[in-house]
Design a protein around this motif. Structure first.
Motif, PDB file in Angstrom:
ATOM      1  N   THR A  76     -30.747  48.434 -26.147  1.00 11.08           N
ATOM      2  CA  THR A  76     -31.194  49.823 -26.032  1.00 11.08           C
ATOM      3  C   THR A  76     -31.514  50.192 -24.591  1.00 11.08           C
ATOM      4  O   THR A  76     -31.537  51.366 -24.240  1.00 11.08           O
ATOM      5  CB  THR A  76     -32.454  50.064 -26.880  1.00 11.08           C
ATOM      6  N   HIS A  77     -31.808  49.176 -23.766  1.00 14.69           N
ATOM      7  CA  HIS A  77     -32.168  49.400 -22.365  1.00 14.69           C
ATOM      8  C   HIS A  77     -31.505  48.336 -21.481  1.00 14.69           C
ATOM      9  O   HIS A  77     -31.436  47.160 -21.868  1.00 14.69           O
ATOM     10  CB  HIS A  77     -33.679  49.289 -22.138  1.00 14.69           C
ATOM     11  N   VAL A  78     -31.072  48.746 -20.316  1.00 12.43           N
ATOM     12  CA  VAL A  78     -30.654  47.819 -19.255  1.00 12.43           C
ATOM     13  C   VAL A  78     -31.418  48.220 -18.001  1.00 12.43           C
ATOM     14  O   VAL A  78     -31.286  49.347 -17.508  1.00 12.43           O
ATOM     15  CB  VAL A  78     -29.135  47.864 -18.997  1.00 12.43           C
ATOM     16  N   ILE A  79     -32.232  47.301 -17.505  1.00 11.22           N
ATOM     17  CA  ILE A  79     -33.066  47.553 -16.328  1.00 11.22           C
ATOM     18  C   ILE A  79     -32.733  46.516 -15.269  1.00 11.22           C
ATOM     19  O   ILE A  79     -32.591  45.325 -15.588  1.00 11.22           O
ATOM     20  CB  ILE A  79     -34.562  47.478 -16.695  1.00 11.22           C
ATOM     21  N   ALA A  80     -32.591  46.951 -14.044  1.00 10.49           N
ATOM     22  CA  ALA A  80     -32.308  46.028 -12.941  1.00 10.49           C
ATOM     23  C   ALA A  80     -33.357  46.190 -11.851  1.00 10.49           C
ATOM     24  O   ALA A  80     -33.694  47.310 -11.469  1.00 10.49           O
ATOM     25  CB  ALA A  80     -30.914  46.276 -12.364  1.00 10.49           C
ATOM     26  N   ALA A  81     -33.866  45.065 -11.374  1.00  9.05           N
ATOM     27  CA  ALA A  81     -34.741  45.059 -10.198  1.00  9.05           C
ATOM     28  C   ALA A  81     -33.920  44.600  -9.003  1.00  9.05           C
ATOM     29  O   ALA A  81     -33.265  43.550  -9.064  1.00  9.05           O
ATOM     30  CB  ALA A  81     -35.928  44.130 -10.419  1.00  9.05           C
ATOM     31  N   THR A  82     -33.933  45.373  -7.939  1.00  6.74           N
ATOM     32  CA  THR A  82     -33.189  45.006  -6.738  1.00  6.74           C
ATOM     33  C   THR A  82     -33.686  45.814  -5.549  1.00  6.74           C
ATOM     34  O   THR A  82     -34.132  46.955  -5.703  1.00  6.74           O
ATOM     35  CB  THR A  82     -31.672  45.244  -6.924  1.00  6.74           C
ATOM     36  N   CYS A  83     -33.613  45.223  -4.364  1.00  5.16           N
ATOM     37  CA  CYS A  83     -33.830  45.981  -3.126  1.00  5.16           C
ATOM     38  C   CYS A  83     -32.549  45.986  -2.294  1.00  5.16           C
ATOM     39  O   CYS A  83     -32.543  46.472  -1.164  1.00  5.16           O
ATOM     40  CB  CYS A  83     -35.006  45.417  -2.327  1.00  5.16           C
ATOM     41  N   THR A  84     -31.470  45.443  -2.882  1.00  4.16           N
ATOM     42  CA  THR A  84     -30.171  45.423  -2.200  1.00  4.16           C
ATOM     43  C   THR A  84     -29.086  45.890  -3.173  1.00  4.16           C
ATOM     44  O   THR A  84     -28.158  45.145  -3.505  1.00  4.16           O
ATOM     45  CB  THR A  84     -29.839  44.009  -1.681  1.00  4.16           C
ATOM     46  N   PRO A  85     -29.184  47.122  -3.666  1.00  2.48           N
ATOM     47  CA  PRO A  85     -28.202  47.617  -4.640  1.00  2.48           C
ATOM     48  C   PRO A  85     -26.828  47.783  -4.008  1.00  2.48           C
ATOM     49  O   PRO A  85     -26.690  47.885  -2.783  1.00  2.48           O
ATOM     50  CB  PRO A  85     -28.785  48.972  -5.056  1.00  2.48           C
ATOM     51  N   ASP A  86     -25.819  47.801  -4.861  1.00  2.00           N
ATOM     52  CA  ASP A  86     -24.455  48.026  -4.379  1.00  2.00           C
ATOM     53  C   ASP A  86     -24.381  49.359  -3.637  1.00  2.00           C
ATOM     54  O   ASP A  86     -23.665  49.496  -2.641  1.00  2.00           O
ATOM     55  CB  ASP A  86     -23.470  48.078  -5.543  1.00  2.00           C
ATOM     56  N   SER A  87     -25.086  50.354  -4.145  1.00  2.05           N
ATOM     57  CA  SER A  87     -25.073  51.703  -3.582  1.00  2.05           C
ATOM     58  C   SER A  87     -26.360  52.407  -3.971  1.00  2.05           C
ATOM     59  O   SER A  87     -27.076  51.958  -4.867  1.00  2.05           O
ATOM     60  CB  SER A  87     -23.870  52.493  -4.127  1.00  2.05           C
ATOM     61  N   LEU A  88     -26.654  53.508  -3.304  1.00  2.00           N
ATOM     62  CA  LEU A  88     -27.825  54.288  -3.682  1.00  2.00           C
ATOM     63  C   LEU A  88     -27.629  54.907  -5.064  1.00  2.00           C
ATOM     64  O   LEU A  88     -28.578  55.100  -5.808  1.00  2.00           O
ATOM     65  CB  LEU A  88     -28.097  55.375  -2.645  1.00  2.00           C
ATOM     66  N   CYS A  89     -26.401  55.224  -5.392  1.00  2.00           N
ATOM     67  CA  CYS A  89     -26.043  55.764  -6.693  1.00  2.00           C
ATOM     68  C   CYS A  89     -24.572  55.447  -6.925  1.00  2.00           C
ATOM     69  O   CYS A  89     -23.766  55.650  -6.003  1.00  2.00           O
ATOM     70  CB  CYS A  89     -26.273  57.274  -6.721  1.00  2.00           C
ATOM     71  N   PRO A  90     -24.189  54.884  -8.051  1.00  2.00           N
ATOM     72  CA  PRO A  90     -24.964  54.628  -9.268  1.00  2.00           C
ATOM     73  C   PRO A  90     -25.871  53.406  -9.133  1.00  2.00           C
ATOM     74  O   PRO A  90     -25.713  52.595  -8.217  1.00  2.00           O
ATOM     75  CB  PRO A  90     -23.887  54.384 -10.321  1.00  2.00           C
ATOM     76  N   SER A  91     -26.783  53.280 -10.084  1.00  2.00           N
ATOM     77  CA  SER A  91     -27.695  52.146 -10.081  1.00  2.00           C
ATOM     78  C   SER A  91     -26.977  50.859 -10.462  1.00  2.00           C
ATOM     79  O   SER A  91     -25.931  50.871 -11.123  1.00  2.00           O
ATOM     80  CB  SER A  91     -28.842  52.395 -11.076  1.00  2.00           C
ATOM     81  N   VAL A  92     -27.560  49.737 -10.047  1.00  2.00           N
ATOM     82  CA  VAL A  92     -27.046  48.432 -10.445  1.00  2.00           C
ATOM     83  C   VAL A  92     -27.092  48.295 -11.964  1.00  2.00           C
ATOM     84  O   VAL A  92     -26.185  47.742 -12.590  1.00  2.00           O
ATOM     85  CB  VAL A  92     -27.852  47.300  -9.763  1.00  2.00           C
ATOM     86  N   ALA A  93     -28.149  48.811 -12.582  1.00  2.00           N
ATOM     87  CA  ALA A  93     -28.273  48.735 -14.040  1.00  2.00           C
ATOM     88  C   ALA A  93     -27.125  49.450 -14.734  1.00  2.00           C
ATOM     89  O   ALA A  93     -26.571  48.947 -15.726  1.00  2.00           O
ATOM     90  CB  ALA A  93     -29.617  49.320 -14.475  1.00  2.00           C
TER      91      ALA A  93
END
Length: 328
Positions: A76-93
């Motif tokens: 029901t949920h996918v949450i990702a913690a990161t300070c080095t995402p692939d991009s500002l948008c879309p989210s890693v999650a």
């Protein structure tokens, strides 16, 4: 909060490339002796040019789903913690949920730097309190070597890449572990001590060269001082809140940033050295992935047995810090 928050699985994934201290000595003015003496780190992992943080998180997520005996469509949920995402948008999650084929789930990222795993556990507990039927995939994924300045020996020697993942529910399935309590805090007045740039404060135009503000900057001495004080005090706070002492802790798993910090926190807490788990020697600082990576390795080494209580703590940019208690 008395909401049930169970971990059904716990997994990790790291890139195959190993970057040793001797490798770094060929890239920057440093040596194995210099790095080891100051940090306790001997090697770290570095993702391939074709990989991103989401790729590491996706592979960890597949393992977590498999161990939990779940399919992505049940989430029901996918949450990702990161300070080095692939991009500002879309989210890693969102990227990970798409690769998994999870469908129409709630997906978003959490930005709490090295405290991301603890912040995420606290957040998942809150979601499960509001919606006990939720089935959450929580991923921590970091690509810190992409933001390391390989000319700065004070920072580039510290960081590595990796990911951890877990499935959390409040249902009656036998859990791997249960979250007993979590405390997460921050001190935003110290936000300049650790910075990973490259956001909208970096006002680049098309064709501009990347500036130094794109890379990790850290005021090492101040970070050390605050990290030791805050991690020690928040561990004492969570123990006191639960009517426990350090003798009630079977294993202490701190953020794997620097062996000297870990030793200083352990000394302040007066915990037996054989109850402190470390793997910083092999992975360096993997930010939010650090604690789950350590938990997975501790479990593989037989350091986690049913009934054990684990105290975890972390500290990171923001400044953020936290402590949690897990019962296996």
């Amino acid at each position: 909060m008395n909401a049930r928050c169970n971990l059904l699985s716990l997994s990790s994934h790291v890139p195959s490339q190993v970057l040793t201290n001797d490798d770094l000595a060929k890239m920057v003015d440093t040596s194995d002796e210099w790095i080891t003496t100051r940090t306790g780190i001997k090697e770290r992992r570095r993702l391939a040019a074709t990989e991103n943080a989401s790729d590491l998180g996706y592979k960890a997520a597949l393992k977590a789903l498999d161990e939990a005996g779940m399919k992505a469509g049940e989430l029901t949920h996918v949450i990702a913690a990161t300070c080095t995402p692939d991009s500002l948008c879309p989210s890693v999650a969102c990227i990970i949920s798409g690769k998994l084929g999870a469908g129409a789930v709630m997906a978003f990222d959490v930005s709490a730097a090295c405290s991301g795993f603890l912040y995420g556990l606290s957040l998942c507990r809150s979601i499960l309190a509001q919606d006990p039927a939720a089935r959450i995939l929580f991923v921590c994924a970091e690509a810190l070597t992409r933001r390391s300045d390989w000319t700065d020996r004070t920072t580039c020697v510290l960081f590595g890449d990796g990911a951890g993942a877990c499935i959390l529910t409040a249902d009656d399935r036998p859990p791997l572990a249960t979250l007993e309590d979590a405390i997460c805090k921050s001190d935003g007045s110290l936000n300049q001590l650790i910075i990973v740039g490259g956001g909208t404060a970096s006002q680049y135009k098309q064709g501009d060269p990347v500036g130094s503000d794109f890379f990790i900057h850290m005021q090492g001495r101040e970070v050390y001082r605050h990290a030791v004080r805050q991690m020690s005090s928040i561990c004492e706070e969570i123990l006191e809140r639960n009517g426990l002492s350090i003798r009630d802790v079977d294993l202490f798993v701190p953020h794997q940033a620097n062996l000297r910090i870990i030793e200083a926190v352990g000394s302040r807490l007066e915990i037996d050295a054989d109850k402190v788990f470390t793997n910083v020697e092999h992975y360096g600082n993997t930010s939010s992935a650090s604690v789950p990576l350590a938990l997975v390795e501790a479990r593989a080494q037989g350091r986690l047995e049913p009934g054990m209580r684990v105290l975890m703590t972390a500290f990171g940019g923001g400044l953020t810090f936290g402590a949690t208690l897990l019962r296996f």
